[in-house]
Write a protein that holds these residues in place. Structure first.
Motif, mmCIF file in Angstrom:
data_model
loop_
_atom_site.group_PDB
_atom_site.id
_atom_site.type_symbol
_atom_site.label_atom_id
_atom_site.label_comp_id
_atom_site.label_asym_id
_atom_site.label_seq_id
_atom_site.Cartn_x
_atom_site.Cartn_y
_atom_site.Cartn_z
ATOM 1 N N ASP A 81 -11.000 65.916 -68.481
ATOM 2 C CA ASP A 81 -12.303 65.264 -68.574
ATOM 3 C C ASP A 81 -12.446 64.748 -69.998
ATOM 4 O O ASP A 81 -12.424 65.536 -70.954
ATOM 5 C CB ASP A 81 -13.410 66.265 -68.244
ATOM 6 C CG ASP A 81 -14.797 65.650 -68.207
ATOM 7 O OD1 ASP A 81 -15.003 64.586 -68.830
ATOM 8 O OD2 ASP A 81 -15.683 66.247 -67.567
ATOM 9 N N LEU A 82 -12.600 63.435 -70.150
ATOM 10 C CA LEU A 82 -12.658 62.852 -71.494
ATOM 11 C C LEU A 82 -13.886 63.301 -72.276
ATOM 12 O O LEU A 82 -13.920 63.179 -73.504
ATOM 13 C CB LEU A 82 -12.621 61.322 -71.400
ATOM 14 C CG LEU A 82 -11.307 60.731 -70.864
ATOM 15 C CD1 LEU A 82 -11.427 59.221 -70.708
ATOM 16 C CD2 LEU A 82 -10.139 61.091 -71.775
ATOM 17 N N LYS A 83 -14.889 63.831 -71.585
ATOM 18 C CA LYS A 83 -16.084 64.331 -72.284
ATOM 19 C C LYS A 83 -15.855 65.695 -72.900
ATOM 20 O O LYS A 83 -16.659 66.143 -73.723
ATOM 21 C CB LYS A 83 -17.268 64.394 -71.322
ATOM 22 C CG LYS A 83 -17.666 63.042 -70.728
ATOM 23 C CD LYS A 83 -18.924 63.136 -69.884
ATOM 24 C CE LYS A 83 -18.749 64.046 -68.678
ATOM 25 N NZ LYS A 83 -17.711 63.553 -67.732
ATOM 26 N N PHE A 84 -14.802 66.370 -72.496
ATOM 27 C CA PHE A 84 -14.546 67.716 -73.016
ATOM 28 C C PHE A 84 -14.226 67.632 -74.504
ATOM 29 O O PHE A 84 -13.378 66.854 -74.930
ATOM 30 C CB PHE A 84 -13.388 68.359 -72.261
ATOM 31 C CG PHE A 84 -13.079 69.756 -72.699
ATOM 32 C CD1 PHE A 84 -13.925 70.799 -72.369
ATOM 33 C CD2 PHE A 84 -11.951 70.029 -73.455
ATOM 34 C CE1 PHE A 84 -13.642 72.094 -72.767
ATOM 35 C CE2 PHE A 84 -11.666 71.315 -73.864
ATOM 36 C CZ PHE A 84 -12.514 72.352 -73.520
ATOM 37 N N ALA A 85 -14.923 68.452 -75.289
ATOM 38 C CA ALA A 85 -14.792 68.385 -76.746
ATOM 39 C C ALA A 85 -14.325 69.699 -77.349
ATOM 40 O O ALA A 85 -14.577 69.980 -78.522
ATOM 41 C CB ALA A 85 -16.120 67.967 -77.366
ATOM 42 N N GLY A 86 -13.660 70.524 -76.548
ATOM 43 C CA GLY A 86 -13.112 71.765 -77.069
ATOM 44 C C GLY A 86 -14.043 72.950 -76.997
ATOM 45 O O GLY A 86 -13.741 74.013 -77.556
ATOM 46 N N GLU A 87 -15.162 72.815 -76.301
ATOM 47 C CA GLU A 87 -16.105 73.925 -76.189
ATOM 48 C C GLU A 87 -15.474 75.101 -75.438
ATOM 49 O O GLU A 87 -14.532 74.929 -74.680
ATOM 50 C CB GLU A 87 -17.391 73.473 -75.484
ATOM 51 C CG GLU A 87 -17.200 72.894 -74.103
ATOM 52 C CD GLU A 87 -17.067 71.385 -74.096
ATOM 53 O OE1 GLU A 87 -17.386 70.774 -73.064
ATOM 54 O OE2 GLU A 87 -16.622 70.805 -75.115
ATOM 55 N N ALA A 88 -16.009 76.285 -75.698
ATOM 56 C CA ALA A 88 -15.464 77.500 -75.083
ATOM 57 C C ALA A 88 -15.950 77.596 -73.633
ATOM 58 O O ALA A 88 -17.123 77.880 -73.373
ATOM 59 C CB ALA A 88 -15.893 78.735 -75.865
ATOM 60 N N THR A 89 -15.061 77.332 -72.701
ATOM 61 C CA THR A 89 -15.374 77.456 -71.281
ATOM 62 C C THR A 89 -14.297 78.317 -70.635
ATOM 63 O O THR A 89 -13.297 78.653 -71.271
ATOM 64 C CB THR A 89 -15.438 76.080 -70.607
ATOM 65 O OG1 THR A 89 -14.180 75.404 -70.778
ATOM 66 C CG2 THR A 89 -16.554 75.231 -71.212
ATOM 67 N N ARG A 90 -14.474 78.678 -69.368
ATOM 68 C CA ARG A 90 -13.566 79.685 -68.810
ATOM 69 C C ARG A 90 -13.177 79.399 -67.365
ATOM 70 O O ARG A 90 -13.749 78.547 -66.697
ATOM 71 C CB ARG A 90 -14.191 81.075 -68.933
ATOM 72 C CG ARG A 90 -15.449 81.294 -68.128
ATOM 73 C CD ARG A 90 -16.098 82.631 -68.522
ATOM 74 N NE ARG A 90 -17.115 83.051 -67.570
ATOM 75 C CZ ARG A 90 -18.374 82.654 -67.602
ATOM 76 N NH1 ARG A 90 -18.781 81.807 -68.536
ATOM 77 N NH2 ARG A 90 -19.234 83.088 -66.688
#
Length: 271
Positions: A81-90
């Motif tokens: 997903d190009l919107k993903f910015a490295g946030e902590a998700t699981r």
């Protein structure tokens, strides 16, 4: 494998000498990690989890007991997903799943709730894909090279046929079956049969209902409900509202409840 990593590894786990276990990984009792596998720092593997050779488990990923991961699966990588910015998700995977060769499963995104979930007792055949923020129920089967796009919701006991694709935000109700080489672009009611290149709602999953031991009375009620949804007056949702007051079957009520929830994609309707 460093000493720091060893602190999170149960002494009853078996780790091949060529496996890479990053410091911080937690590996439960009886787990087995095969040759050339990589287990990331934020991974938690439950008891008796098996990762066969060349498996990659990364990201903030938790895997339930007795799940088996086959060679070259990549589990817990970042979303496509190009919107993903490295946030902590699981990514959370339940117990007793079978994840075959070359399967990919991604973590969630902030915009989708931050977590991808997979239930218990699922089978993901070779090359299948579960995208970010998907919510997958129990006993789901995804056949070879099928794919779930982001934000999909899949109920219990669903089967998705080989080479099939499910559009983002689509919901598939429990007990539904999707035929092979099918593109699903709208929500699928529970216990439905969908097939054709551009998925068409083609009836009920009668084989699945009978295998589950559903009573003859409930199957008869489901058949009648499907005919009303197919041929009744008014819009699809209006037909469902009428069913709400005309049935004593819990199976039919589940279909009605599924339809009356707001849908992001609209519904596949009987042709």
């Amino acid at each position: 494998m460093s000493g720091g990593a060893a602190e999170g590894i149960h002494p009853g786990a078996t780790i091949h000498a060529s496996a890479i276990i990053e410091p911080g990984a937690r590996i439960g009792a009886g787990a087995s990690i095969g040759p050339f596998s990589v287990i990331g720092a934020d991974v938690t593997l439950g008891e008796r989890v098996v990762v066969k050779s060349h498996g990659v488990i990364t990201g903030l990923t938790r895997i339930g007991a007795d799940t088996v991961i086959f060679p070259f699966a990549i589990i817990g990588e970042i979303p496509q997903d190009l919107k993903f910015a490295g946030e902590a998700t699981r990514l959370e995977i339940g117990a007793r799943c079978r994840i075959r060769e070359h399967v990919t499963m991604n973590t969630g995104t902030d915009g989708g709730g931050g977590v991808t979930r997979v239930g218990d007792d699922c089978l993901f055949m070779a090359g299948s894909h579960v995208a970010h923020d998907a919510q997958v129920g129990n006993r789901v089967i995804m056949v070879n090279n099928s794919a779930l796009a982001g934000h999909c919701v899949v109920g219990d006991d669903v089967i998705i046929g080989g080479l099939s694709g499910v559009h983002q935000w689509v919901r598939i109700g429990e007990g539904a079956i999707i035929g092979a080489v099918t593109m699903v672009t709208h929500d699928v009611i529970p216990h439905a049969l969908v097939q054709g290149p551009r998925g068409e709602l083609d009836g009920l999953n009668l084989v699945g209902l009978k295998r589950k031991g559903v009573s003859r009375a409930d199957i008869t009620a489901l058949r009648a409900a499907f005919q009303m949804l197919k041929q009744g007056e008014g819009a699809f949702v209006d037909r469902a509202r009428r069913l709400q007051h005309d049935t004593d079957s819990d199976y039919v009520r589940k279909i009605v409840d599924f339809i009356l929830v707001d849908s992001d994609r609209g519904f596949l309707t009987p042709s």
